[in-house]
Design a protein around this motif. Sequence first.
Motif, PDB file in Angstrom:
ATOM      1  N   SER A 159      58.817  -8.754 -38.315  1.00  0.00           N
ATOM      2  CA  SER A 159      58.661  -9.044 -36.993  1.00  0.00           C
ATOM      3  C   SER A 159      57.892  -8.261 -35.834  1.00  0.00           C
ATOM      4  CB  SER A 159      60.216  -9.254 -36.455  1.00  0.00           C
ATOM      5  OG  SER A 159      60.718  -7.944 -36.373  1.00  0.00           O
ATOM      6  N   ILE A 160      57.689  -8.665 -34.908  1.00  0.00           N
ATOM      7  CA  ILE A 160      57.013  -7.967 -33.819  1.00  0.00           C
ATOM      8  C   ILE A 160      57.908  -7.424 -32.778  1.00  0.00           C
ATOM      9  CG2 ILE A 160      55.347  -8.257 -31.665  1.00  0.00           C
ATOM     10  CD1 ILE A 160      54.001  -8.709 -34.479  1.00  0.00           C
ATOM     11  N   GLY A 161      58.926  -8.330 -32.272  1.00  0.00           N
ATOM     12  CA  GLY A 161      59.634  -7.985 -31.093  1.00  0.00           C
ATOM     13  C   GLY A 161      60.440  -6.788 -31.512  1.00  0.00           C
ATOM     14  N   LYS A 162      61.298  -6.661 -32.644  1.00  0.00           N
ATOM     15  CA  LYS A 162      62.227  -5.489 -32.821  1.00  0.00           C
ATOM     16  C   LYS A 162      61.470  -4.161 -32.925  1.00  0.00           C
ATOM     17  CE  LYS A 162      66.078  -8.105 -34.910  1.00  0.00           C
ATOM     18  NZ  LYS A 162      66.897  -8.233 -36.272  1.00  0.00           N
ATOM     19  N   PRO A 163      60.455  -4.066 -33.655  1.00  0.00           N
ATOM     20  CA  PRO A 163      59.828  -2.649 -33.974  1.00  0.00           C
ATOM     21  C   PRO A 163      59.305  -2.306 -32.453  1.00  0.00           C
ATOM     22  CG  PRO A 163      58.649  -4.276 -35.173  1.00  0.00           C
ATOM     23  CD  PRO A 163      59.897  -4.934 -34.666  1.00  0.00           C
ATOM     24  N   LEU A 164      58.640  -3.516 -31.692  1.00  0.00           N
ATOM     25  CA  LEU A 164      58.222  -2.831 -30.429  1.00  0.00           C
ATOM     26  C   LEU A 164      59.328  -2.446 -29.486  1.00  0.00           C
ATOM     27  CD1 LEU A 164      55.702  -2.771 -28.546  1.00  0.00           C
ATOM     28  CD2 LEU A 164      56.136  -5.576 -27.846  1.00  0.00           C
ATOM     29  N   PHE A 165      60.447  -3.101 -29.649  1.00  0.00           N
ATOM     30  CA  PHE A 165      61.633  -2.570 -28.682  1.00  0.00           C
ATOM     31  C   PHE A 165      62.040  -1.306 -29.208  1.00  0.00           C
ATOM     32  CE2 PHE A 165      66.205  -1.993 -28.587  1.00  0.00           C
ATOM     33  CZ  PHE A 165      66.496  -2.437 -27.021  1.00  0.00           C
ATOM     34  N   PHE A 166      62.086  -0.955 -30.449  1.00  0.00           N
ATOM     35  CA  PHE A 166      62.718   0.206 -30.975  1.00  0.00           C
ATOM     36  C   PHE A 166      61.533   1.472 -30.636  1.00  0.00           C
ATOM     37  CE2 PHE A 166      65.474  -2.219 -33.608  1.00  0.00           C
ATOM     38  CZ  PHE A 166      66.693  -1.965 -33.202  1.00  0.00           C
ATOM     39  N   LEU A 167      60.435   1.174 -30.744  1.00  0.00           N
ATOM     40  CA  LEU A 167      59.428   2.084 -30.492  1.00  0.00           C
ATOM     41  C   LEU A 167      59.263   2.244 -28.891  1.00  0.00           C
ATOM     42  CD1 LEU A 167      56.674   3.536 -31.771  1.00  0.00           C
ATOM     43  CD2 LEU A 167      55.451   1.386 -30.998  1.00  0.00           C
ATOM     44  N   SER A 168      59.473   1.406 -28.138  1.00  0.00           N
ATOM     45  CA  SER A 168      59.498   1.365 -26.662  1.00  0.00           C
ATOM     46  C   SER A 168      60.642   1.921 -25.894  1.00  0.00           C
ATOM     47  CB  SER A 168      58.944   0.078 -26.117  1.00  0.00           C
ATOM     48  OG  SER A 168      57.792  -0.583 -26.643  1.00  0.00           O
ATOM     49  N   MET A 169      61.803   1.801 -26.555  1.00  0.00           N
ATOM     50  CA  MET A 169      63.134   2.205 -25.890  1.00  0.00           C
ATOM     51  C   MET A 169      63.140   3.617 -25.687  1.00  0.00           C
ATOM     52  SD  MET A 169      65.747   1.444 -24.149  1.00  0.00           S
ATOM     53  CE  MET A 169      65.937  -0.357 -24.269  1.00  0.00           C
ATOM     54  N   PRO A 170      62.744   4.224 -26.733  1.00  0.00           N
ATOM     55  CA  PRO A 170      62.737   5.788 -26.332  1.00  0.00           C
ATOM     56  C   PRO A 170      61.814   6.287 -25.399  1.00  0.00           C
ATOM     57  CG  PRO A 170      62.817   5.532 -28.618  1.00  0.00           C
ATOM     58  CD  PRO A 170      62.440   4.102 -28.048  1.00  0.00           C
ATOM     59  N   ILE A 171      60.541   5.641 -25.171  1.00  0.00           N
ATOM     60  CA  ILE A 171      59.574   5.922 -24.330  1.00  0.00           C
ATOM     61  C   ILE A 171      59.949   5.628 -23.003  1.00  0.00           C
ATOM     62  CG2 ILE A 171      57.283   5.542 -23.750  1.00  0.00           C
ATOM     63  CD1 ILE A 171      56.495   4.536 -26.648  1.00  0.00           C
ATOM     64  N   VAL A 172      61.042   4.530 -22.697  1.00  0.00           N
ATOM     65  CA  VAL A 172      61.302   4.409 -21.465  1.00  0.00           C
ATOM     66  C   VAL A 172      62.346   5.433 -21.128  1.00  0.00           C
ATOM     67  CG1 VAL A 172      63.096   2.666 -20.251  1.00  0.00           C
ATOM     68  CG2 VAL A 172      61.292   1.720 -21.814  1.00  0.00           C
ATOM     69  N   VAL A 173      63.043   5.734 -21.981  1.00  0.00           N
ATOM     70  CA  VAL A 173      63.945   6.888 -21.673  1.00  0.00           C
ATOM     71  C   VAL A 173      63.343   8.204 -21.335  1.00  0.00           C
ATOM     72  CG1 VAL A 173      66.088   8.234 -22.266  1.00  0.00           C
ATOM     73  CG2 VAL A 173      65.841   6.007 -23.096  1.00  0.00           C
ATOM     74  N   THR A 174      62.280   8.511 -22.038  1.00  0.00           N
ATOM     75  CA  THR A 174      61.514   9.645 -22.145  1.00  0.00           C
ATOM     76  C   THR A 174      60.761   9.614 -20.430  1.00  0.00           C
ATOM     77  OG1 THR A 174      60.974  10.039 -24.436  1.00  0.00           O
ATOM     78  CG2 THR A 174      59.420  11.039 -22.998  1.00  0.00           C
ATOM     79  N   ASN A 175      60.223   8.660 -20.219  1.00  0.00           N
ATOM     80  CA  ASN A 175      59.508   8.373 -18.831  1.00  0.00           C
ATOM     81  C   ASN A 175      60.550   8.459 -17.749  1.00  0.00           C
ATOM     82  OD1 ASN A 175      57.073   8.239 -20.020  1.00  0.00           O
ATOM     83  ND2 ASN A 175      56.891   5.789 -19.922  1.00  0.00           N
ATOM     84  N   LEU A 176      61.894   8.009 -17.928  1.00  0.00           N
ATOM     85  CA  LEU A 176      62.810   8.217 -16.897  1.00  0.00           C
ATOM     86  C   LEU A 176      63.221   9.638 -16.851  1.00  0.00           C
ATOM     87  CD1 LEU A 176      65.642   5.504 -17.864  1.00  0.00           C
ATOM     88  CD2 LEU A 176      64.490   5.763 -15.691  1.00  0.00           C
ATOM     89  N   PHE A 177      63.215  10.629 -17.876  1.00  0.00           N
ATOM     90  CA  PHE A 177      63.336  11.746 -17.742  1.00  0.00           C
ATOM     91  C   PHE A 177      62.368  12.461 -16.947  1.00  0.00           C
ATOM     92  CE2 PHE A 177      65.981  11.678 -21.888  1.00  0.00           C
ATOM     93  CZ  PHE A 177      66.891  11.520 -21.213  1.00  0.00           C
TER      94      PHE A 177
END
Length: 480
Positions: free
Chosen positions: A24-42
Amino acid sequence: MTDLRARIGALFRGPEEFDLTSGSIGKPLFFLSMPIVVTNLFQTAYNLADTFWLGQYSTDALAAISFAFPMVFLLISLGMGISVAGSVLVAQYTGADAEREAEYAASQTVAFAVIASVLLGGVGYFLVEGFLDVMGASADVLPLATSYMEVISLGLVAMFGFAVFIALMRGYGDTITPMLVMFGSVVLNIALDPFLIFGWGPFPTMGIRGAAVATVFSRALALVVGLAIMFRGTRGVQIRLGDMAPDLDFLRRLVRIGVPASVEGTGRALSMNLLLFIVALFPDPVVAAYGIGTRVFSVIVLPAIAVARGVETMTGQNVGAGKPDRAEQAAGLAAKALFGVLTAAGIAVVWFAAAPVAAVFTTDPEVVDIAAGFLRIVAPTFGFIGITRAYTGSFRGAGKTLVAAAISVLMLGVIRFPIAWVAAAEIGETGIWFSFAISNVAGAIIAYAWYRRGTWRDGDLTEQRVDVDEAAAEPVPTDD
């Protein structure tokens, strides 16, 4: 506690748990991007912490940080092409199952990043005061902004080096490790800020210079941790000391891919600084409000930046694996999702709560009123930023960094700055705020139209294999 850990684990999955080039496309993109969101929040948290504490310290210090942040961005952007090129090469080699080439690319990227950051930091240290003066910093603000930037320039190798660590790990597909290291760095930075700014406890009162010292120290410690992780090679891409002798042939590859990426980042930074040149024509409260507004925007658009980085990695690995259709699907899905999420956030969060949000950073009612006006005008166009970021991220992942740079220059230099210049003269600072909104919409239209041409599909860089000496390929011993 066990249930909490399970839920956290469900949100953050490492590259060993999903494949970016199949399924699938959506799940790996989500799991790849979610930590980046948190990293950028930090990452943004330390900016907001500086803005908050300096806002309590003085309005002049708040205005000074409004000048300093764009220059920090400029210095990092001048060298960011190296990290982008390294990330793209690592992603494409990883997708092509060329592990040894990925390691060599990462090692060379680290070596040249250190050289570039030392040179840029030295130049920045000696030119910072003149640059800020040209930008229009007032007599009260200039010495404060200069003091901050002198410390940042001397510590640029730590700040830029840590950014390279994040980029290389992301290219491999590991976004969790950088998130954890960033968390520790930000907690330390936020804890140190009030002690060094106000002189709490045994520390002397350093004012705005204290905020800079806290930033550099926390980034330096994070860089040491990041290098240790990459040398060990137990998580993410591995680097090797024997691969770090500067290779001029490899440097040419970094330059070919990285210079346009530096142009893109520098274009964004120059746009911020040129806009400051216009903003500086107005009183200090307007300058302070501009600083607050841009800090709030940086939080709201974090999902766009994060997902764009995820799209960049997915595009890189899928182009390397010879699957451009998956890369296109990822970019399209990201653009649609970001438009919906950021439009909702802009309207629901900022439009209806502009004044309370601005009041978090300052007690000056004039600054709050001006910043709230800025937020209300730009907020409805946040969704268009998501579209632009999704497609430019895919361009970068394919190695088409020149196209991403061209879109950025058109959006910021050809559209935003001229509108701000003319409109500010006609209707005051409100004209600057409208230039943001108009350029956000225009940038999305340009990025989508350019992507539909399909010229990014011939961006496979893995045909150029690296000739690595076998002696350097010996495994690096670890403590495991």
